[in-house]
Design a protein around this motif. Structure first.
Motif, PDB file in Angstrom:
ATOM      1  N   ILE A 225       0.836  -1.205   0.000  1.00 36.80           N
ATOM      2  CA  ILE A 225       0.000   0.000   0.000  1.00 36.80           C
ATOM      3  C   ILE A 225       0.868   1.251   0.000  1.00 36.80           C
ATOM      4  N   GLY A 226       1.966   1.217   0.745  1.00 32.08           N
ATOM      5  CA  GLY A 226       2.887   2.362   0.769  1.00 32.08           C
ATOM      6  C   GLY A 226       3.452   2.663  -0.610  1.00 32.08           C
ATOM      7  N   TYR A 227       3.893   1.623  -1.310  1.00 30.36           N
ATOM      8  CA  TYR A 227       4.430   1.819  -2.660  1.00 30.36           C
ATOM      9  C   TYR A 227       3.345   2.302  -3.628  1.00 30.36           C
ATOM     10  N   TYR A 228       2.158   1.712  -3.537  1.00 31.52           N
ATOM     11  CA  TYR A 228       1.077   2.124  -4.441  1.00 31.52           C
ATOM     12  C   TYR A 228       0.697   3.591  -4.203  1.00 31.52           C
ATOM     13  N   ASN A 229       0.648   4.006  -2.944  1.00 27.25           N
ATOM     14  CA  ASN A 229       0.294   5.398  -2.655  1.00 27.25           C
ATOM     15  C   ASN A 229       1.357   6.368  -3.151  1.00 27.25           C
ATOM     16  N   GLU A 230       2.617   5.950  -3.038  1.00 24.46           N
ATOM     17  CA  GLU A 230       3.708   6.794  -3.544  1.00 24.46           C
ATOM     18  C   GLU A 230       3.599   6.925  -5.070  1.00 24.46           C
ATOM     19  N   ALA A 231       3.306   5.808  -5.735  1.00 20.73           N
ATOM     20  CA  ALA A 231       3.143   5.823  -7.195  1.00 20.73           C
ATOM     21  C   ALA A 231       1.916   6.637  -7.595  1.00 20.73           C
ATOM     22  N   LEU A 232       0.856   6.532  -6.801  1.00 22.13           N
ATOM     23  CA  LEU A 232      -0.369   7.293  -7.071  1.00 22.13           C
ATOM     24  C   LEU A 232      -0.103   8.789  -6.980  1.00 22.13           C
ATOM     25  N   GLY A 233       0.681   9.187  -5.982  1.00 21.08           N
ATOM     26  CA  GLY A 233       1.029  10.610  -5.835  1.00 21.08           C
ATOM     27  C   GLY A 233       1.776  11.133  -7.048  1.00 21.08           C
ATOM     28  N   ILE A 234       2.698  10.329  -7.594  1.00 18.11           N
ATOM     29  CA  ILE A 234       3.451  10.740  -8.782  1.00 18.11           C
ATOM     30  C   ILE A 234       2.524  10.856  -9.991  1.00 18.11           C
ATOM     31  N   ALA A 235       1.633   9.881 -10.148  1.00 14.55           N
ATOM     32  CA  ALA A 235       0.703   9.908 -11.287  1.00 14.55           C
ATOM     33  C   ALA A 235      -0.141  11.174 -11.262  1.00 14.55           C
ATOM     34  N   LYS A 236      -0.630  11.541 -10.080  1.00 16.95           N
ATOM     35  CA  LYS A 236      -1.440  12.768  -9.961  1.00 16.95           C
ATOM     36  C   LYS A 236      -0.591  14.001 -10.252  1.00 16.95           C
ATOM     37  N   GLU A 237       0.638  13.997  -9.748  1.00 21.53           N
ATOM     38  CA  GLU A 237       1.551  15.135  -9.927  1.00 21.53           C
ATOM     39  C   GLU A 237       1.840  15.415 -11.407  1.00 21.53           C
ATOM     40  N   ILE A 238       2.047  14.353 -12.194  1.00 17.70           N
ATOM     41  CA  ILE A 238       2.430  14.540 -13.605  1.00 17.70           C
ATOM     42  C   ILE A 238       1.230  14.453 -14.554  1.00 17.70           C
ATOM     43  N   GLY A 239       0.032  14.285 -13.988  1.00 16.57           N
ATOM     44  CA  GLY A 239      -1.169  14.240 -14.823  1.00 16.57           C
ATOM     45  C   GLY A 239      -1.310  12.957 -15.615  1.00 16.57           C
ATOM     46  N   ASP A 240      -0.749  11.867 -15.089  1.00 17.34           N
ATOM     47  CA  ASP A 240      -0.823  10.572 -15.767  1.00 17.34           C
ATOM     48  C   ASP A 240      -2.102   9.864 -15.314  1.00 17.34           C
ATOM     49  N   ARG A 241      -3.208  10.105 -16.039  1.00 15.54           N
ATOM     50  CA  ARG A 241      -4.505   9.578 -15.628  1.00 15.54           C
ATOM     51  C   ARG A 241      -4.536   8.047 -15.695  1.00 15.54           C
ATOM     52  N   GLN A 242      -3.894   7.483 -16.716  1.00 17.07           N
ATOM     53  CA  GLN A 242      -3.880   6.029 -16.816  1.00 17.07           C
ATOM     54  C   GLN A 242      -3.120   5.422 -15.639  1.00 17.07           C
ATOM     55  N   GLY A 243      -1.968   6.009 -15.303  1.00 19.15           N
ATOM     56  CA  GLY A 243      -1.190   5.539 -14.162  1.00 19.15           C
ATOM     57  C   GLY A 243      -1.965   5.690 -12.862  1.00 19.15           C
ATOM     58  N   GLU A 244      -2.700   6.792 -12.734  1.00 15.24           N
ATOM     59  CA  GLU A 244      -3.524   7.013 -11.546  1.00 15.24           C
ATOM     60  C   GLU A 244      -4.566   5.894 -11.415  1.00 15.24           C
ATOM     61  N   GLY A 245      -5.219   5.579 -12.525  1.00 18.13           N
ATOM     62  CA  GLY A 245      -6.209   4.504 -12.510  1.00 18.13           C
ATOM     63  C   GLY A 245      -5.596   3.164 -12.171  1.00 18.13           C
ATOM     64  N   ASN A 246      -4.406   2.896 -12.723  1.00 18.21           N
ATOM     65  CA  ASN A 246      -3.718   1.630 -12.434  1.00 18.21           C
ATOM     66  C   ASN A 246      -3.399   1.485 -10.952  1.00 18.21           C
ATOM     67  N   ARG A 247      -2.911   2.568 -10.341  1.00 13.97           N
ATOM     68  CA  ARG A 247      -2.555   2.500  -8.933  1.00 13.97           C
ATOM     69  C   ARG A 247      -3.790   2.359  -8.044  1.00 13.97           C
ATOM     70  N   LEU A 248      -4.888   3.029  -8.406  1.00 12.62           N
ATOM     71  CA  LEU A 248      -6.133   2.860  -7.645  1.00 12.62           C
ATOM     72  C   LEU A 248      -6.609   1.409  -7.741  1.00 12.62           C
ATOM     73  N   GLY A 249      -6.464   0.828  -8.934  1.00  9.99           N
ATOM     74  CA  GLY A 249      -6.815  -0.580  -9.105  1.00  9.99           C
ATOM     75  C   GLY A 249      -5.936  -1.484  -8.262  1.00  9.99           C
ATOM     76  N   ASN A 250      -4.628  -1.179  -8.203  1.00  2.00           N
ATOM     77  CA  ASN A 250      -3.707  -1.939  -7.352  1.00  2.00           C
ATOM     78  C   ASN A 250      -4.127  -1.874  -5.890  1.00  2.00           C
ATOM     79  N   LEU A 251      -4.503  -0.677  -5.451  1.00  2.00           N
ATOM     80  CA  LEU A 251      -4.948  -0.526  -4.061  1.00  2.00           C
ATOM     81  C   LEU A 251      -6.221  -1.333  -3.818  1.00  2.00           C
TER      82      LEU A 251
END
Length: 424
Positions: A225-251
């Motif tokens: 969960i820690g790694y996924y949240n860190e990755a989710l923060g990066i996706a939001k920061e750079i506007g990577d909507r697909q990455g954001e969705g992937n990390r939410l799915g991982n969570l």
């Protein structure tokens, strides 16, 4: 619209791809249409190829294949060997996504031959990586490792740090599938280090997500969960909507593994909203399947069946044979759990079994035999019939075990997929 305007549209589309692939697609589609009005075959081929790539990103695989083939004809008429190789590689990746692995390998090998012929080391490495992906999808882990290692050596040789990190990440994914988690972590950490060194935030997020996957496989859910949240923060920061969705799915997957199904459903629905927003039909189907598994785990079988059927329709629409087989298997599980609908369950398992055989997905084939055996054991009490299916499942498992053992790899982890079924 003149040539410069069309090229500007393509540039805009490429810049917008990560943040909004749907908008990028619209720009590329306009460029494609306008290029046909200009008597410039090279421009027409380039815009066609770009639109094919965006169709692929949006999981419109049949359309992507049609456009790749259109671009291929034009590039062949221009005798542009490098471009021909790139298009063949695109076809290979598209067929891999459709679960047509043999055809994918054929196209990737053609592309690789061209890259070797013209001395294009960078694309040679890329095509080797794609071949690795196809073999990985088929569960042919030794072949995948060999291709990834070859690609890695080329990336190091030519100094392509981004590709070096990508191939290290791919190797990490294979070793995770083999149950060699410490080795997987080593590869992913090396890939993450490179991403940070070159300042590639997109790759950094991806490798953090991969590390989360390994720790989830190890049952270290809080760390995952820690790694996924860190990755989710990066996706939001750079506007990577697909990455954001992937990390939410991982969570969502992680909370599902923890038995926190309501929380998992919340994450899946957030991810589903993003998939719909950006037009990512493949992930939309996968997330509907995951929602079905969560509802199944809560005993809400009718709701699970509803989600599985939606996911099945998407898989059929985009030509995703593996996804189609997975959803049919999910439906088999749901009807088996409902009670009294065992024939229906067996029917779905048999459909999933046929697709697994067709696309060469041995692990899913093995698991389908196992599920059918369970139905005959638990509900029909027909142990002779059940034994036939169990025996076939064990034979396939032994074939897989022997293949891995011969190559000196562990068998751990090459077992049912996460969730309540083999089809999650």
């Amino acid at each position: 619209m003149n040539k410069a305007d069309i090229l500007d549209l393509i540039t805009q589309a490429e810049e917008m791809t990560k943040q909004s692939p749907q908008k990028a697609y619209s720009l590329a589609e306009l460029a494609y249409k306008e290029a046909k009005k200009v008597e410039d075959k090279s421009l027409e081929a380039y815009t066609t190829f770009t639109l094919a790539n965006l169709s692929f990103i949006l999981a419109r695989y049949p359309q992507a294949i049609s456009l790749y083939q259109e671009a291929l004809v034009i590039f062949e008429s221009l005798n542009n060997r490098g471009a021909i190789g790139a298009v063949l590689g695109g076809l290979g990746v598209a067929y891999n996504s459709l679960g047509d692995y043999q055809r994918a390998i054929g196209y990737c090998e053609e592309a690789l031959n061209i890259a070797e012929e013209i001395g294009d080391r960078e694309n040679e490495g890329g095509h080797l990586g794609n071949l690795g992906n196809a073999h990985f999808s088929m569960g042919q882990y030794q072949e995948a490792i060999e291709h990834y290692n070859e690609a890695l050596e080329i990336a190091k040789e030519i100094g392509n740090r981004y590709s070096e990190g990508s191939h290290l990440g791919n190797l990490g994914n294979v070793y995770r599938s083999l149950g060699q988690y410490e080795k997987a972590i080593g590869y992913h950490e090396s890939a993450l280090k490179i991403a940070k060194e070159i300042g590639n935030r997109y790759s950094e997020g991806s490798h953090l997500g991969n590390l989360g996957n390994v720790y989830r496989s190890l049952g270290q859910y809080e760390k995952a969960i820690g790694y996924y949240n860190e990755a989710l923060g990066i996706a939001k920061e750079i506007g990577d909507r697909q990455g954001e969705g992937n990390r939410l799915g991982n969570l969502g997957n992680t909370y599902s593994s923890l038995g926190q199904y309501e929380k998992a459903i919340g994450y899946y629905n957030e991810a589903l909203g993003i998939a719909k927003e950006i037009g990512d039909r493949k992930n939309e189907g996968s997330l509907l399947g995951n929602l079905g598994v969560a509802y199944h785990s809560l005993g809400q079988y009718e709701k699970a069946i509803e989600q599985y059927n939606e996911a099945l329709e998407i898989a059929k629409e985009i030509g995703d044979r593996q996804g189609e087989g997975n959803r049919l298997g999910n439906l088999g599980n749901a009807y088996s759990s409902l009670g009294g609908q065992y024939e229906k369950a067996i029917g779905y398992y048999n459909e999933a079994l046929e697709i697994a055989k067709e696309i060469g997905d041995v692990n899913t084939e093995r698991l389908a035999y196992l599920e059918i055996g369970e139905v005959y054991t638990e509900f029909y009490k027909d142990l002779d019939k059940a034994y036939e299916y169990y025996e076939r499942s064990i034979e396939l498992l032994e074939d897989m075990r022997s293949l891995i053992t011969k190559r000196e790899y562990k068998m751990e982890g090459l077992l049912p997929r996460q969730g309540i079924s083999a089809y999650d």
